[in-house]
Design an enzyme around this catalytic site. Structure first.
Site, PDB file in Angstrom:
ATOM      1  N   ASN A  36      -7.166  -5.846  15.127  1.00 28.88           N
ATOM      2  CA  ASN A  36      -7.545  -4.763  14.213  1.00 28.88           C
ATOM      3  C   ASN A  36      -9.047  -4.564  14.366  1.00 28.88           C
ATOM      4  OD1 ASN A  36      -4.919  -4.748  13.335  1.00 28.88           O
ATOM      5  ND2 ASN A  36      -5.357  -5.484  11.274  1.00 28.88           N
ATOM      6  N   GLN A  53       0.796  -1.219   0.000  1.00 31.15           N
ATOM      7  CA  GLN A  53       0.000   0.000   0.000  1.00 31.15           C
ATOM      8  C   GLN A  53       0.832   1.273   0.000  1.00 31.15           C
ATOM      9  OE1 GLN A  53      -2.072  -1.334   3.452  1.00 31.15           O
ATOM     10  NE2 GLN A  53      -4.025  -1.474   2.387  1.00 31.15           N
ATOM     11  N   TYR A  98     -12.299  -1.924  14.091  1.00 30.05           N
ATOM     12  CA  TYR A  98     -12.837  -0.666  13.596  1.00 30.05           C
ATOM     13  C   TYR A  98     -14.313  -0.473  13.935  1.00 30.05           C
ATOM     14  CZ  TYR A  98      -8.668  -0.304  10.585  1.00 30.05           C
ATOM     15  OH  TYR A  98      -7.375  -0.218  10.115  1.00 30.05           O
ATOM     16  N   ASN A 152      -0.949 -10.499   8.993  1.00 27.87           N
ATOM     17  CA  ASN A 152      -1.972  -9.494   9.230  1.00 27.87           C
ATOM     18  C   ASN A 152      -3.263  -9.943   8.560  1.00 27.87           C
ATOM     19  OD1 ASN A 152      -2.837  -6.539   9.914  1.00 27.87           O
ATOM     20  ND2 ASN A 152      -3.448  -6.859   7.793  1.00 27.87           N
ATOM     21  N   GLU A 153      -4.304 -10.071   9.345  1.00 31.52           N
ATOM     22  CA  GLU A 153      -5.652 -10.356   8.873  1.00 31.52           C
ATOM     23  C   GLU A 153      -5.745 -11.535   7.909  1.00 31.52           C
ATOM     24  OE1 GLU A 153      -7.701  -6.006   9.435  1.00 31.52           O
ATOM     25  OE2 GLU A 153      -7.201  -6.619   7.381  1.00 31.52           O
ATOM     26  N   ARG A 192       4.237   0.175  12.808  1.00 32.82           N
ATOM     27  CA  ARG A 192       3.954  -1.176  12.349  1.00 32.82           C
ATOM     28  C   ARG A 192       3.959  -1.192  10.827  1.00 32.82           C
ATOM     29  NH1 ARG A 192      -1.369  -3.555  11.607  1.00 32.82           N
ATOM     30  NH2 ARG A 192      -1.105  -5.780  11.251  1.00 32.82           N
TER      31      ARG A 192
END
Length: 442
Positions: free
Chosen positions: A332, A44, A334, A191-192, A101
């Site tokens: 994580n 990203q 939200y 991650n995820e 991170r």
């Protein structure tokens, strides 16, 4: 879709200066050792997708297929972090954060996985990044796999669908531990992975874009079988990396290792037993799917009962590696959603929730669960932070936790509107207060 992914995963940017501006919230509510940080992923932000001898990743290839990304964007340049990392570190330092991170691009370090050489240019880039962070007093918090894998592994044997990837991931992890572990004290394997599996093998919205109807319309794939195979291999990749770290590096390097999952809060849509059970199933199929095997050595009983033989089994050797577990759980978080039972109640077809045998929604009787944001499933529900922390604490024996991502999904627009971000400040105020309450309860 690339823009959607960026908004979903973007940085938790919260400056200590802003903290003092928010009413009823003070730095003193958190321990001095508390890490306030930012978070990114390599694809990203880095760009430079063909520079420095880097190989192609699955996202490099996928984002160049016409029609796969809604607006045609890609990560070829992204934020140009590869060239401008010193500027980015200075920005982080100016915010007053004390951790960063980030993920390591597997294809930048090992362009062909274990089938090729280690790329010294990639190693040099991450060494410079880590050293520059430490000089500014910013703790590196490193993720080994944040959605991207070398395309070479997808082409050779199907990546996450093949047990061979366990050997490849272990090789990659050891290269990183050996090269960077003297300075990196916080490692996460994935991650995820729950997002990787759902989007890559159930709905087909992420690479390798494998799925089947009614969940999606892909050229190949089986949404009823493949996600569980992919998840099984990811869990065993985690176990492989932890086994290597525990046995060869942790004692002399003094770091810790964990895994990060995306974690919605789930609440029953109706105050009836069926919806309460549906919310529990949603937790099992979304979160416990990965954490139960790592902590307890097997999948949640709800999954075994519903999926039967579709769910793989762990061999005695697998369970031996899983016994090494992890040092912390990354959260994580939200938002929170309602869940409606779809096993005993009529439901409209919903690929969003059918894999958990419950339909997820952000509305009840026409009213949203919280203030809507730019992301369709991200509502402002601060109470969810306390709830998810307590759920994880109770189910997993008070294993240490980090809130590895949290933030407000903001619409793009004119710069003056983006800077007037009181909605984001209020969001962070609510969620940090909720976290502070959870910390007092522990």
């Amino acid at each position: 879709m690339f823009e959607k992914m960026k908004k979903a995963m973007l940085v938790f940017v919260f400056s200590l200066q802003q903290l003092s501006l928010i009413s009823c919230l003070h730095r003193s509510q958190f321990p001095q050792s508390f890490l306030f940080g930012t978070a990114t992923s390599s694809y990203q932000i880095e760009g430079a997708y063909l520079e420095g001898n880097k190989g192609l990743s699955n996202w490099d290839v996928y984002s160049h297929i016409p029609g796969k990304i809604k607006d045609g964007s890609n990560g070829d340049v992204a934020d140009d972090h590869y060239h401008r990392y010193m500027e980015d570190i200075q920005l982080m330092h100016s915010l007053g954060v004390n951790s960063y991170r980030f993920s390591i691009s597997w294809s930048r370090v090992l362009p062909s996985g274990r089938f090729g050489d280690v790329n010294p240019v990639g190693i040099e880039f991450y060494n410079k990044l880590i050293d520059a962070l430490l000089k500014k007093g910013i703790e590196p918090f490193v993720t080994l796999s944040h959605f991207d894998v070398p395309q070479e592994l997808e082409d050779r044997y199907g990546a996450w669908l093949n047990p061979q990837i366990q050997q490849d991931f272990g090789y990659f992890a050891e290269v990183c531990f050996r090269e960077f572990g003297d300075r990196v004290k916080y490692w996460t394997t994935f991650n995820e992975p729950n997002v990787v599996v759902m989007q890559g093998y159930i709905t087909g919205d992420f690479p390798p874009a494998r799925c089947s109807k009614p969940y999606g319309d892909c050229p190949a794939g089986d949404s009823a079988i493949e996600p569980y195979i992919a998840a099984h291999n990811i869990i065993l990749c985690h176990a492989t990396a932890v086994d290597i770290y525990r046995n060869k590096y942790q004692t002399k390097q003094g770091g810790s290792i964990g895994i990060v999952l995306t974690m919605y809060g789930f609440e029953p849509l109706r105050d009836i037993p069926e919806d309460r059970l549906a919310a529990e199933r949603a937790f099992a199929f979304d979160i416990a799917w990965f954490l139960d095997p790592i902590i307890y050595g097997d999948y949640p009983p709800e999954m075994r009962q519903i999926l039967g033989l579709r769910l793989p089994t762990f061999s005695p050797e697998d369970k031996k590696k899983l016994a090494n577990k992890l040092d912390f759980i990354g959260i994580n978080h939200y938002s929170t959603l309602y869940v409606k039972d779809c096993m005993f109640s009529p439901c409209e077809s919903s690929m969003n929730g059918a894999y958990a045998y419950g339909s997820r929604t952000g509305e009840r009787d026409g009213l949203p669960i919280g203030a809507p944001t730019a992301m369709p499933t991200f509502y402002v529900v601060p109470r969810g932070m306390e709830k998810i922390v307590m759920q994880i604490m109770q189910r997993y024996n008070n294993t240490p936790m980090f809130i590895t991502e949290n933030g407000f999904a903001q619409k793009s627009g004119p710069k003056k509107d983006m800077l007037n971000d009181m909605d984001r400040v209020e969001y962070l105020n609510g969620y940090l207060n909720s976290l502070a309450v959870a910390m007092r309860r522990v």
